[in-house]
Write a protein that holds these residues in place. Structure first.
Motif, PDB file in Angstrom:
ATOM      1  N   ALA A   1       0.872  -1.185   0.000  1.00  0.00           N
ATOM      2  CA  ALA A   1       0.000   0.000   0.000  1.00  0.00           C
ATOM      3  C   ALA A   1       0.903   1.228   0.000  1.00  0.00           C
ATOM      4  N   THR A   2       1.166   1.756  -1.172  1.00  0.00           N
ATOM      5  CA  THR A   2       2.089   2.889  -1.313  1.00  0.00           C
ATOM      6  C   THR A   2       1.356   4.108  -1.845  1.00  0.00           C
ATOM      7  N   GLY A   3       1.934   5.260  -1.590  1.00  0.00           N
ATOM      8  CA  GLY A   3       1.344   6.513  -2.059  1.00  0.00           C
ATOM      9  C   GLY A   3       2.416   7.567  -2.227  1.00  0.00           C
ATOM     10  N   GLY A   4       2.043   8.653  -2.843  1.00  0.00           N
ATOM     11  CA  GLY A   4       2.994   9.741  -3.049  1.00  0.00           C
ATOM     12  C   GLY A   4       2.283  11.031  -3.404  1.00  0.00           C
ATOM     13  N   VAL A   5       3.050  12.113  -3.366  1.00  0.00           N
ATOM     14  CA  VAL A   5       2.533  13.436  -3.694  1.00  0.00           C
ATOM     15  C   VAL A   5       3.523  14.127  -4.624  1.00  0.00           C
ATOM     16  N   ALA A   6       3.005  14.720  -5.681  1.00  0.00           N
ATOM     17  CA  ALA A   6       3.812  15.536  -6.590  1.00  0.00           C
ATOM     18  C   ALA A   6       3.310  16.970  -6.489  1.00  0.00           C
ATOM     19  N   MET A   7       4.113  17.835  -5.882  1.00  0.00           N
ATOM     20  CA  MET A   7       3.701  19.224  -5.645  1.00  0.00           C
ATOM     21  C   MET A   7       4.405  20.150  -6.637  1.00  0.00           C
ATOM     22  N   PRO A   8       3.650  20.881  -7.454  1.00  0.00           N
ATOM     23  CA  PRO A   8       4.275  21.762  -8.441  1.00  0.00           C
ATOM     24  C   PRO A   8       4.870  23.010  -7.796  1.00  0.00           C
ATOM     25  N   PHE A   9       6.027  23.425  -8.299  1.00  0.00           N
ATOM     26  CA  PHE A   9       6.597  24.695  -7.865  1.00  0.00           C
ATOM     27  C   PHE A   9       5.800  25.820  -8.511  1.00  0.00           C
ATOM     28  N   PRO A  10       5.257  26.748  -7.714  1.00  0.00           N
ATOM     29  CA  PRO A  10       4.529  27.882  -8.299  1.00  0.00           C
ATOM     30  C   PRO A  10       5.430  28.671  -9.239  1.00  0.00           C
ATOM     31  N   GLN A  11       4.865  29.046 -10.368  1.00  0.00           N
ATOM     32  CA  GLN A  11       5.594  29.832 -11.345  1.00  0.00           C
ATOM     33  C   GLN A  11       4.590  30.648 -12.146  1.00  0.00           C
ATOM     34  N   SER A  12       5.074  31.425 -13.071  1.00  0.00           N
ATOM     35  CA  SER A  12       4.184  32.219 -13.911  1.00  0.00           C
ATOM     36  C   SER A  12       3.222  31.300 -14.655  1.00  0.00           C
ATOM     37  N   GLY A  13       1.921  31.586 -14.564  1.00  0.00           N
ATOM     38  CA  GLY A  13       0.916  30.764 -15.233  1.00  0.00           C
ATOM     39  C   GLY A  13       0.453  29.586 -14.412  1.00  0.00           C
ATOM     40  N   PHE A  14       0.908  29.499 -13.166  1.00  0.00           N
ATOM     41  CA  PHE A  14       0.505  28.404 -12.277  1.00  0.00           C
ATOM     42  C   PHE A  14      -1.000  28.440 -12.040  1.00  0.00           C
ATOM     43  N   LYS A  15      -1.666  27.294 -12.233  1.00  0.00           N
ATOM     44  CA  LYS A  15      -3.116  27.217 -12.072  1.00  0.00           C
ATOM     45  C   LYS A  15      -3.453  26.471 -10.785  1.00  0.00           C
ATOM     46  N   VAL A  16      -4.258  27.114  -9.950  1.00  0.00           N
ATOM     47  CA  VAL A  16      -4.689  26.488  -8.711  1.00  0.00           C
ATOM     48  C   VAL A  16      -5.635  25.327  -9.026  1.00  0.00           C
ATOM     49  N   ASN A  17      -5.521  24.236  -8.230  1.00  0.00           N
ATOM     50  CA  ASN A  17      -6.386  23.057  -8.388  1.00  0.00           C
ATOM     51  C   ASN A  17      -6.294  22.441  -9.788  1.00  0.00           C
ATOM     52  N   SER A  18      -5.067  22.398 -10.312  1.00  0.00           N
ATOM     53  CA  SER A  18      -4.848  21.743 -11.602  1.00  0.00           C
ATOM     54  C   SER A  18      -4.352  20.309 -11.405  1.00  0.00           C
TER      55      SER A  18
ATOM     56  N   PHE B   1      -8.707   4.138   1.851  1.00  0.00           N
ATOM     57  CA  PHE B   1      -8.775   5.103   2.954  1.00  0.00           C
ATOM     58  C   PHE B   1      -7.461   5.122   3.737  1.00  0.00           C
ATOM     59  N   ARG B   2      -6.895   3.929   3.976  1.00  0.00           N
ATOM     60  CA  ARG B   2      -5.658   3.840   4.749  1.00  0.00           C
ATOM     61  C   ARG B   2      -4.498   4.504   4.007  1.00  0.00           C
ATOM     62  N   ILE B   3      -4.420   4.311   2.696  1.00  0.00           N
ATOM     63  CA  ILE B   3      -3.347   4.939   1.909  1.00  0.00           C
ATOM     64  C   ILE B   3      -3.478   6.460   1.957  1.00  0.00           C
ATOM     65  N   LEU B   4      -4.701   6.952   1.786  1.00  0.00           N
ATOM     66  CA  LEU B   4      -4.920   8.399   1.782  1.00  0.00           C
ATOM     67  C   LEU B   4      -4.581   9.016   3.135  1.00  0.00           C
ATOM     68  N   MET B   5      -5.067   8.415   4.204  1.00  0.00           N
ATOM     69  CA  MET B   5      -4.934   9.024   5.526  1.00  0.00           C
ATOM     70  C   MET B   5      -3.560   8.797   6.146  1.00  0.00           C
ATOM     71  N   GLU B   6      -2.986   7.614   5.925  1.00  0.00           N
ATOM     72  CA  GLU B   6      -1.725   7.285   6.589  1.00  0.00           C
ATOM     73  C   GLU B   6      -0.500   7.664   5.765  1.00  0.00           C
ATOM     74  N   VAL B   7      -0.655   7.691   4.441  1.00  0.00           N
ATOM     75  CA  VAL B   7       0.503   7.959   3.576  1.00  0.00           C
ATOM     76  C   VAL B   7       0.408   9.331   2.914  1.00  0.00           C
ATOM     77  N   CYS B   8      -0.660   9.544   2.142  1.00  0.00           N
ATOM     78  CA  CYS B   8      -0.731  10.741   1.306  1.00  0.00           C
ATOM     79  C   CYS B   8      -0.928  12.032   2.105  1.00  0.00           C
ATOM     80  N   ALA B   9      -1.769  12.009   3.131  1.00  0.00           N
ATOM     81  CA  ALA B   9      -2.024  13.232   3.913  1.00  0.00           C
ATOM     82  C   ALA B   9      -0.766  13.761   4.593  1.00  0.00           C
ATOM     83  N   PRO B  10      -0.009  12.923   5.331  1.00  0.00           N
ATOM     84  CA  PRO B  10       1.231  13.439   5.930  1.00  0.00           C
ATOM     85  C   PRO B  10       2.278  13.842   4.897  1.00  0.00           C
ATOM     86  N   LEU B  11       2.310  13.153   3.748  1.00  0.00           N
ATOM     87  CA  LEU B  11       3.262  13.534   2.696  1.00  0.00           C
ATOM     88  C   LEU B  11       2.912  14.896   2.114  1.00  0.00           C
ATOM     89  N   TYR B  12       1.622  15.184   1.997  1.00  0.00           N
ATOM     90  CA  TYR B  12       1.158  16.489   1.513  1.00  0.00           C
ATOM     91  C   TYR B  12       1.713  17.588   2.426  1.00  0.00           C
TER      92      TYR B  12
END
Length: 311
Positions: free
Chosen positions: A45-62, A107-118
């Motif tokens: 049960a693995t998860g991850g987060v890819a967070m974009p670096f804000p830059q010119s033209g960055f779109k929220v909730n993309s 649910f376990r992946i989202l709450m235990e892995v992805c949320a803290p990684l966010y």
């Protein structure tokens, strides 16, 4: 953790990944194995987060949710990409939500892995923050409860639960500080205190921050809000903590007026905000009686007896 550039665009991403603990997944895996015709089930049960670096033209909730590929019904839910070895619905456009071990797996992946990684990704983002991007853009990376919707509220709440102790935010001065050390203005308070913002920045240069609506909504999901809003009470406490000493009569009288807006008599002892006629300042509860101008006396009417008896 690593930084990677999307080969199809110039967007750079901060990548974090992890796995759920074996102990928390064992009961779910056992139930899945019992219901599987072959007895073979996914073990990791693995998860991850890819967070974009804000830059010119960055779109929220993309961003959105992925299971190796973006899920069509989960696009635009968040400003980041949330990936995991999820169990999908029959149409493979959304996560499986029917009650049972498969939805418990998700649910376990989202709450235990992805949320803290966010939350960790946001903390690391401060270190890698681009010099040419305003620091206030970090608020755009926080999830919006109203955009994510009711189904994703538990996940959004868990993200904000982790952010409560880890989030570093930009102050009005442009510096970074943790939320627990800040005094926040929301949209309503900013309008109320708009004329006083320069004064508050001078008095509390490393405390004042402005929080946008969607972030305030997220923190309001928690039982206890992990930060303090600007109010007469919080101003009195902050000025005392900072051992504030006014540099002008105008600033002292203006701050005194803000501290007195609620009409509460407590919390003034130790505040050096009483202008003397000789240009110095007296302290509530400690100094001898003071003589004030007519304008200043009108401000001090509720505290007249306290000041006289302060010695």
């Amino acid at each position: 953790m690593k930084v990677q550039t999307n080969s199809c665009s110039s967007t750079r991403y901060l990548l974090l990944s992890g796995a759920a603990s074996a102990s928390s997944m064992e009961p779910i895996i056992a139930e899945l194995r019992a219901k599987s015709p072959t007895g073979i089930v996914r073990a990791h049960a693995t998860g991850g987060v890819a967070m974009p670096f804000p830059q010119s033209g960055f779109k929220v909730n993309s961003g959105g949710v992925c299971c190796f590929l973006p899920l069509e019904r989960c696009v635009g839910l968040f400003p980041v990409l949330v990936n995991g070895t999820f169990e999908l619905s029959s149409c493979r456009r959304d996560l499986l939500r029917e009650k049972g071990p498969k939805s418990s797996w998700n649910f376990r992946i989202l709450m235990e892995v992805c949320a803290p990684l966010y939350s960790k990704a946001l903390s690391h983002m401060v270190t890698f923050w681009p010099h040419d991007v305003p620091r206030t853009a970090i608020w755009d990376l926080l999830p919006s409860p109203s955009v994510a919707g009711e189904q994703w509220r538990p996940f959004v709440k868990e993200v904000y639960c982790h952010l409560a102790s880890e989030l570093v935010v930009p102050l009005c001065t442009g510096e970074w500080n943790v939320t627990t050390n800040c005094l926040f203005l929301d949209d309503y308070l900013h309008k109320h205190y708009e004329a006083s913002v320069p004064l508050l920045q001078r008095a509390l240069p490393k405390r004042l921050a402005i929080i946008p609506v969607h972030a305030k909504e997220g923190f309001l999901l928690l039982q206890e809000i992990p930060f303090t809003f600007v109010s007469p009470c919080s101003l009195r406490a902050a000025l005392l903590e900072a051992h504030y000493r006014p540099t002008s009569v105008e600033d002292a009288v203006a701050l005194l007026a803000l501290c007195m807006e609620d009409g509460v008599l407590n919390g003034f002892t130790g505040l050096r905000l009483l202008p003397r006629t000789d240009g110095t300042f007296a302290t509530f509860g400690h100094d001898l009686p003071v003589m004030c101008s007519l304008e200043e006396q009108t401000l001090l009417v509720p505290w007249k007896d306290n000041v006289v008896d302060a010695a």
